[in-house]
Design an enzyme around this catalytic site. Structure first.
Site, mmCIF file in Angstrom:
data_model
loop_
_atom_site.group_PDB
_atom_site.id
_atom_site.type_symbol
_atom_site.label_atom_id
_atom_site.label_comp_id
_atom_site.label_asym_id
_atom_site.label_seq_id
_atom_site.Cartn_x
_atom_site.Cartn_y
_atom_site.Cartn_z
ATOM 1 N N GLU A 114 -74.433 -6.957 92.849
ATOM 2 C CA GLU A 114 -75.414 -5.857 93.037
ATOM 3 C C GLU A 114 -76.940 -6.278 93.066
ATOM 4 O O GLU A 114 -77.785 -5.881 93.645
ATOM 5 C CB GLU A 114 -75.217 -4.831 91.849
ATOM 6 C CG GLU A 114 -74.025 -4.063 92.046
ATOM 7 C CD GLU A 114 -73.560 -3.483 90.785
ATOM 8 O OE1 GLU A 114 -73.194 -2.043 90.858
ATOM 9 O OE2 GLU A 114 -73.777 -3.903 89.888
ATOM 10 N N GLU A 134 -65.092 -4.559 89.250
ATOM 11 C CA GLU A 134 -65.402 -3.523 88.081
ATOM 12 C C GLU A 134 -64.157 -2.767 87.718
ATOM 13 O O GLU A 134 -63.934 -2.674 86.654
ATOM 14 C CB GLU A 134 -66.730 -2.771 88.232
ATOM 15 C CG GLU A 134 -68.000 -3.510 87.921
ATOM 16 C CD GLU A 134 -68.616 -3.953 89.096
ATOM 17 O OE1 GLU A 134 -69.644 -4.409 89.210
ATOM 18 O OE2 GLU A 134 -67.696 -3.991 90.144
#
Length: 260
Positions: A114, A134
């Site tokens: 990210e 995740e």
């Protein structure tokens, strides 16, 4: 400008001319981000934007890994490396005025990926890998993965990455248009510097204006987009740098930018 290096423990930054290289410096922890890294990375980004002598930033990681994401040990102790209004690592939700290039070696996982997605350009080693794992741990990529990845990749490919948590090899990311340039292993930072110097030759106000227009016009119709663009570029057209660019072209010489 003389090349100088400043160390702030978990984050290093180095000036070389108009380029600022920012390095996450926790190689023993695969550059996992804790609150200290987030705070220091935010400070380095602020320096990039505030210093008129700097035009381009590079973001990389020490020790052959870009970033393994959030420091889960710190997270288990109640620490979150997210700054109010600035996001994960002090970057993922920050508006950075100047161009920022990610130089990726090894893994860019979770929050590390990210951070890459928060950059404008990506140079990666051929053996680099990206991933949003995740979901494997009952979480989601809430600091840019869910929002930015479907904008950068074909939708169904982005969804597959986000739902499986499987990694994306750098050569495939290049094929899909996510990565700008591939380099040999160990050469991503050098490749990013070459790209950064090409960008830094251009007018700093023009670079910042280009980023701003691209950012604020996403999702607008043509009429709205041109209105926003014209408001931003009006300041640029009347700048000293715009006049200097015209003079340099007429005089067949390299322009000397002043950022005003």
């Amino acid at each position: 400008m003389t090349t100088t290096t400043e160390a702030t423990n978990c984050v290093l930054y180095e000036r070389s001319g108009e380029v600022l290289t920012i390095t996450i410096n926790r190689p023993a922890e695969k550059n996992a981000v804790n609150l200290k890294v987030a705070t220091q990375l935010a400070a380095a980004i602020d320096l990039l934007d505030a210093d008129p002598r700097l035009s381009v930033g590079l973001l990389t990681g020490a020790g052959g890994t870009f970033c393994a994401g959030m420091d889960l040990k710190a997270f288990a102790q109640g620490e979150r490396p997210v700054l109010p209004g600035r996001g994960f690592g002090g970057l993922t939700r920050t508006t950075v005025r100047k161009p920022l290039i990610a130089a990726v070696e090894g893994w860019a996982l979770g929050g590390g990926f990210e951070l890459v997605l928060a950059c404008d350009l990506i140079v990666a080693a051929e053996d680099a890998r990206f991933g949003c794992p995740e979901v494997k741990w009952g979480l989601v990529a809430m600091e840019g993965g869910l929002v930015r990845l479907p904008r950068r990749l074909p939708y169904h490919i982005a969804v597959q990455i986000l739902l499986t948590g499987d990694p994306l090899p750098a050569p495939r990311a290049k094929e899909l248009g996510l990565v700008n340039e591939l380099t040999a292993p160990g050469a991503a930072l050098d490749g990013a510097h070459v790209l950064a110097r090409r960008i830094a030759r251009n007018g700093p106000l023009a670079l910042a204006a280009t980023k701003e227009v691209l950012r604020v016009t996403q999702g607008l119709n043509d009429g709205e987009a041109f209105t926003c663009q014209d408001e931003i570029t009006a300041r640029l057209v009347s700048s000293e740098d715009a006049l200097e660019g015209a003079r340099a072209f007429a005089e067949k010489r390299a322009p000397v930018w002043h950022g005003r």
